[in-house]
Structure formats: C-alpha cells, structure tokens
Design a protein around this motif. Structure first.
Motif, mmCIF file in Angstrom:
data_model
loop_
_atom_site.group_PDB
_atom_site.id
_atom_site.type_symbol
_atom_site.label_atom_id
_atom_site.label_comp_id
_atom_site.label_asym_id
_atom_site.label_seq_id
_atom_site.Cartn_x
_atom_site.Cartn_y
_atom_site.Cartn_z
ATOM 1 N N ASN A 95 1.421 -1.337 -0.170
ATOM 2 C CA ASN A 95 -0.344 -0.367 0.005
ATOM 3 C C ASN A 95 1.116 1.035 -0.121
ATOM 4 O O ASN A 95 0.431 2.247 1.119
ATOM 5 C CB ASN A 95 -0.930 0.279 1.303
ATOM 6 C CG ASN A 95 -1.641 -0.970 0.875
ATOM 7 O OD1 ASN A 95 -1.511 -2.067 2.249
ATOM 8 N ND2 ASN A 95 -2.527 -1.375 0.836
ATOM 9 N N GLU A 96 1.538 1.440 -0.916
ATOM 10 C CA GLU A 96 3.193 2.598 -0.638
ATOM 11 C C GLU A 96 2.126 2.889 -1.866
ATOM 12 O O GLU A 96 2.582 4.387 -1.705
ATOM 13 C CB GLU A 96 4.191 2.358 -0.958
ATOM 14 C CG GLU A 96 4.766 0.492 -0.063
ATOM 15 C CD GLU A 96 4.805 -0.376 -0.118
ATOM 16 O OE1 GLU A 96 4.446 -0.958 -1.302
ATOM 17 O OE2 GLU A 96 5.690 -1.120 0.611
ATOM 18 N N GLY A 97 1.782 2.895 -2.509
ATOM 19 C CA GLY A 97 0.950 3.961 -3.782
ATOM 20 C C GLY A 97 2.052 3.698 -5.186
ATOM 21 O O GLY A 97 2.167 4.640 -5.951
ATOM 22 N N LYS A 98 1.466 2.493 -5.037
ATOM 23 C CA LYS A 98 2.857 2.019 -6.235
ATOM 24 C C LYS A 98 2.150 1.983 -8.127
ATOM 25 O O LYS A 98 2.617 2.204 -8.959
ATOM 26 C CB LYS A 98 2.987 0.626 -6.509
ATOM 27 C CG LYS A 98 3.599 0.108 -4.953
ATOM 28 C CD LYS A 98 4.068 -1.575 -5.243
ATOM 29 C CE LYS A 98 3.096 -2.285 -4.306
ATOM 30 N NZ LYS A 98 2.589 -2.130 -3.195
ATOM 31 N N GLY A 99 0.600 1.940 -7.862
ATOM 32 C CA GLY A 99 -0.176 2.053 -8.623
ATOM 33 C C GLY A 99 0.121 3.382 -9.726
ATOM 34 O O GLY A 99 0.436 2.678 -10.730
ATOM 35 N N ARG A 100 0.200 4.547 -9.828
ATOM 36 C CA ARG A 100 0.807 5.831 -10.155
ATOM 37 C C ARG A 100 2.057 5.474 -10.240
ATOM 38 O O ARG A 100 1.734 5.652 -11.883
ATOM 39 C CB ARG A 100 0.005 6.790 -9.640
ATOM 40 C CG ARG A 100 -0.003 7.777 -10.093
ATOM 41 C CD ARG A 100 -0.782 9.133 -9.373
ATOM 42 N NE ARG A 100 -0.532 9.450 -8.201
ATOM 43 C CZ ARG A 100 -0.188 10.290 -7.219
ATOM 44 N NH1 ARG A 100 -1.200 11.596 -7.770
ATOM 45 N NH2 ARG A 100 0.175 10.060 -6.111
ATOM 46 N N ARG A 114 -5.981 -2.873 -8.897
ATOM 47 C CA ARG A 114 -5.109 -1.658 -9.770
ATOM 48 C C ARG A 114 -6.507 -1.460 -10.253
ATOM 49 O O ARG A 114 -7.708 -2.328 -10.644
ATOM 50 C CB ARG A 114 -4.617 -2.199 -10.577
ATOM 51 C CG ARG A 114 -3.466 -2.909 -10.898
ATOM 52 C CD ARG A 114 -2.159 -1.636 -10.500
ATOM 53 N NE ARG A 114 -0.002 -1.874 -10.117
ATOM 54 C CZ ARG A 114 -0.014 -2.183 -8.724
ATOM 55 N NH1 ARG A 114 -0.486 -2.120 -7.735
ATOM 56 N NH2 ARG A 114 1.149 -3.363 -9.109
ATOM 57 N N LYS A 134 2.445 10.346 -0.662
ATOM 58 C CA LYS A 134 1.604 11.113 -0.134
ATOM 59 C C LYS A 134 1.786 11.515 1.227
ATOM 60 O O LYS A 134 2.057 11.970 2.211
ATOM 61 C CB LYS A 134 1.007 9.603 1.409
ATOM 62 C CG LYS A 134 0.261 8.776 0.117
ATOM 63 C CD LYS A 134 -0.592 7.413 0.441
ATOM 64 C CE LYS A 134 -2.085 7.434 0.178
ATOM 65 N NZ LYS A 134 -3.020 6.892 1.110
ATOM 66 N N ASP A 145 1.326 14.605 0.930
ATOM 67 C CA ASP A 145 0.152 16.236 1.018
ATOM 68 C C ASP A 145 0.228 15.348 2.380
ATOM 69 O O ASP A 145 -0.934 16.447 2.699
ATOM 70 C CB ASP A 145 -0.247 15.839 0.101
ATOM 71 C CG ASP A 145 -1.065 14.584 -0.119
ATOM 72 O OD1 ASP A 145 -0.142 13.433 -0.598
ATOM 73 O OD2 ASP A 145 -1.995 14.412 -0.600
ATOM 74 N N GLY A 160 5.232 12.205 -4.581
ATOM 75 C CA GLY A 160 3.615 12.456 -4.260
ATOM 76 C C GLY A 160 3.269 13.082 -3.464
ATOM 77 O O GLY A 160 3.283 13.342 -2.426
ATOM 78 N N VAL A 161 2.199 14.199 -4.057
ATOM 79 C CA VAL A 161 1.328 15.290 -3.312
ATOM 80 C C VAL A 161 0.294 15.116 -3.258
ATOM 81 O O VAL A 161 -0.294 16.018 -2.871
ATOM 82 C CB VAL A 161 2.752 16.559 -3.997
ATOM 83 C CG1 VAL A 161 3.904 16.371 -2.986
ATOM 84 C CG2 VAL A 161 2.644 16.890 -5.147
ATOM 85 N N GLY A 162 -0.863 14.244 -3.765
ATOM 86 C CA GLY A 162 -1.792 14.432 -3.887
ATOM 87 C C GLY A 162 -2.260 12.917 -4.168
ATOM 88 O O GLY A 162 -1.916 12.159 -5.104
ATOM 89 N N ALA A 163 -3.748 12.945 -3.820
ATOM 90 C CA ALA A 163 -4.210 11.438 -4.446
ATOM 91 C C ALA A 163 -4.952 11.876 -6.162
ATOM 92 O O ALA A 163 -4.842 10.088 -6.278
ATOM 93 C CB ALA A 163 -4.986 11.263 -3.842
#
Ligand code: GDP
Ligand code: MG
Length: 430
Positions: free
Chosen positions: A17-22, A45, A335, A337, A417-420
């Motif tokens: 859940n590190e935000g790999k998707g983007r 995804r 993340k 932000d 990463g500074v926003g969803a």
C-alpha cells in the motif's frame, strides 16, 4: 532519468500500500512489455478505459492498451475463478486490448484451498498474523512446494487435470472429514468447474519467458511490476508476518526468463510514513491523535470492511534494509501531502536494541520485537502540497524532509507524490 528502452522494476519498500499504482501506470504507458512476476490477487489496480472504471487484481498495467505485451509469469498464483472472471469482464467491455500471455507454470487456487484456509482459521484464529487469509493463497503455495499443485499447463490436458484433482482430494477430503468434521468435496464437480473457468484462460496460455528474452535482446522497454511490499517477503520478512511467497526484486529472476546480468533499474516506492495491515512488529507505530489524523487524511483503511491500518512514522532502518536487499536505485516518495498540517514530524533514524544502536533492520533477529526507535524531529509545513510540481518551490520544511530521507536511505528520491489525484500531484524531481 526514465527512458523507454530500459528494463525497470517498481517495488514496494514497506509493507504494501505504498502507492505503487500511479508510478506503475506512468511507466507502463512508456513500456512495450509489462510483467507481473509475483503475488496473487493482492495486486489490485483501477483501470480507466472507455469512460469507465474497472477494478482488476491480476492483469498487468496497460492491459487496456493496443500493442502492449502484458505478461503473467510463473511466480504469480492465480485464483482460477477470479482471473477467469476478470478476463471475461474486460473482454465483454472491449477493453482487453493488449496481448496477454499467462505462463503455463502459474499455480492455481481452487475452491479446496480457500475452504482449507477458512477451516484453518478456526484452529489458528484470525489474528491477522498472515495477510490474505481465507483466499487460499497459502494453501496453493503449500501444494506447489509439496509438488501436488495444479498448474495452468494442466488446463490444457483434461485427463491429467482430472487425475491430479482426484489425487489432491483423496488427501484433502481426509482433512475435511477427519479433522474438521466437514463434508467431502466432489472431485468431478471441481474438475468440471475448472474446465469451464479454464476455457477462458486457454487462448492466453503461453511462454512469457520467451517474450521477455526477445524483448531484452531487442532493447524494448520492459516494466516488472510488484504488487507487494518487500518487507512481506516470505524468506527475509518478519516471519510469520509475511506473504507465502517472495516479494523481493530478485524473485523476478526466478521464473520470468530474465537473466541475472540483464541491466535493470529498480524504483522503490515508499510512503512518507509507514503503515501495516497485519499484527507484525511495527517499531514506529503510534496510536495517538497524529496517527488518527494520518490514517484519515491518507485514507489508510483496507479491503471491503475498511479495516483501519496501523500507522507510524517513517522507519529508516527498515527502508535502508529494503533499499539494500532489493538493489533499489531510486525512490518514489508518496503521500507527502498527507503530513501537511502536522506541527512536528518524526523520522526514525535508528533502533536501540539491548542498549545498542542499530541503523539497519536485522530480519533474522528478534530485534523488531524489542527495538526502541530513535527519532529525529522535523518542523512541519502548513501548505497544501497538491499544486506543487517543482521541488525547489516547495515549502522549505518539506524539502528538508525529503533531503534527509534521500541522504539517509542512500539513494535519490526521484518522484514525489503530493496528492491522490490520478493525473496530477506526482512530480519527477530530476
Ligand atoms: P499500492 O497498494 O502500493 O499499489 O497502492 P495504490 O497505488 O493502490 O495506492 C493506494 C492509495 O494511495 C490510492 O488510493 C492512491 O490514490 C493513493 N495515493 C497514491 N499516491 C498518493 C499521494 O502522493 N498522495 C495521496 N494523498 N494519495 C496517494
Ligand atoms: Mg495495492
């Protein structure tokens, strides 16, 4: 620098859940071949195609793009029902546009694996010390290593498939009846179900290993996408709080046809703080108001039940370990932000274990169970970061936070990463 004709890997450096998707999405758009090389249905995804949103668990990124080669390699464990439904859903919607190839060597999860998982929970209790419980993942992996697993290749040979299912149920039905007092499963029923679900996979069964070897020799852009965090590795993670497979970068060498000396650029993804889903040791965990703030702002809740994740400060000893063990070349820090508005931020720089300072997580020891974190404090920032796309204009406090992570992790932070927001709010630092 991210270039198209290079082999890259995106890997989680924490507990998932590190935000790999983007980042995966961004690189896969610039790659010719996208490879899933490990994991199970945990690689969730979201795809945006034909004006609609599709949730997939198995398909490599870029599955909705013409001309891409999307590969599922031997290290992926396939829940036959889920993967078959996923293929059908994408085909019906007309968005399965890439060339999909599924390795003959992938092992399958069948109904009896899931049933065994649920029944085991009655004995072990569901104390969250294993992730992906009740999904049959562990039992399918166990069958693989006991040399009794059912593989994708078996779908091509109904007679062999039938015999293997029968053999498996000869054993498993004993567990169901004699240990759990449950009814037996009918091998013929499972066989018929396998054949009908398997039919949807058959057009895609092939040899992704050959496609990778050819792509490497033609210098095409290849992306290896991991769907897990490196700290969940079965061998090197904090056992038993791990996945039943390897999640290290090296696992791509076992079963994808990649040669150990193929040049590869490895991008590790780390959140600006840490989270955990299971009950394993978590040295920097906080359960105060700041943790609740981060959990809510960062939407740190899991699964359909929206189970709150455990939250803590960034853990450098763990990150240094992940960077070292995976050969990470550069980091994507996501993340950031989420930390906006917190007056004082902390980063764990070392552990104190039995009075001794340790800079690196030692997974073979019991250190993590008793480590006391050493923190460095940072002044927070108040600005909403989501509109920033240049490091040099960011609040100085955020710059200091990033610079410190970069220095201490020993590799450059190249993405922030500074926003969803999917399209924006992720910038390349250099
Ligand atoms: P994965 O499990 O590592 O693949 O993580 P995902 O790509 O599924 O990301 C988890 C969640 O974090 C998603 O809802 C993303 O939109 C969100 N996310 C990713 N990067 C950022 C970021 O920089 N800021 C914020 N606020 N959310 C992010
Ligand atoms: Mg995920």
């Amino acid at each position: 620098m991210i270039t198209g004709s290079e082999t890259k890997m995106v890997i989680g450096t924490q507990w998932g859940n590190e935000g790999k998707g983007r980042i995966i999405d961004f690189i896969s758009n610039r790659s010719d071949v996208v490879v899933r090389f490990q994991g199970c249905s945990n690689g969730g995804r979201t795809i945006f195609a034909c004006g609609e949103k599709f949730r997939v668990n198995y398909m490599p990124s870029g599955i909705h793009h013409d001309g891409k080669n999307c590969l599922i390699c031997a290290g992926v464990t396939l829940d036959l029902e889920k993967v078959s439904d996923e293929i059908e859903m994408l085909k019906e919607a007309g968005v399965l546009k890439a060339r999909l190839t599924i390795s003959k060597s992938c092992h399958l999860i069948l109904d009896y694996h899931k049933k065994l998982d649920v029944l085991d929970g009655r004995i072990f209790g569901h104390d969250k010390n294993r992730t992906m419980v009740e999904q049959g993942f562990g039992h399918s992996c166990s069958d693989k290593y006991r040399r009794m697993g059912i593989r994708v290749a078996d779908l091509l040979h109904p007679d062999i498939l039938h015999d293997k299912i029968k053999e498996n149920l000869n054993v498993k039905n004993q567990y169901f009846t004699k240990i759990y007092g449950e009814k037996t499963l009918d091998p013929d029923e499972i066989f018929t179900q396998c054949l009908s679900l398997g039919e949807r996979l058959i057009p895609y069964i092939g040899d992704p290993e050959d496609i990778i070897a050819a792509a490497v020799s033609r210098n095409l852009g290849i992306l290896f996408e991991s769907c897990d965090g490196a700290l969940n590795d079965v061998g090197r993670g904090l056992y038993p709080y791990v996945m039943p497979i390897s999640s290290l970068s090296a696992s791509a060498l076992a079963g994808t046809g990649l040669r150990w000396n193929s040049p590869m650029r490895i991008i590790g993804v780390a959140k600006a703080y840490n989270t955990r889903n299971d009950n394993g040791p978590f040295v920097t965990e906080e359960s105060n108001a700041v943790a609740a703030f981060i959990r809510n702002r960062g939407k740190e809740f899991s699964g359909v039940t929206m189970e709150p994740r455990r939250v803590g400060w960034l853990d450098l000893p763990a990150l240094r370990f992940a960077v070292k063990d995976n050969g990470v070349h550069a980091l994507a820090l996501t993340k950031l932000d989420v930390l906006t508005g917190i007056d004082e931020l902390k980063i764990c720089t070392a552990y104190i274990v039995d009075g001794e300072e340790k800079k690196m997580l030692d997974l073979a020891s019991r250190d993590s169970w008793k480590a006391i974190p050493v923190y460095r404090n940072f002044e927070g920032w108040k600005e909403d970061l989501s509109s920033y796309n240049d490091f040099k204009t960011m609040p100085i406090q955020a710059q200091e936070y990033i610079n410190f992570i970069e220095e201490e992790a020993g590799v450059p932070v190249i993405w922030v990463g500074v926003g969803a927001d999917w399209g924006k709010a992720l910038f390349i630092r250099r």
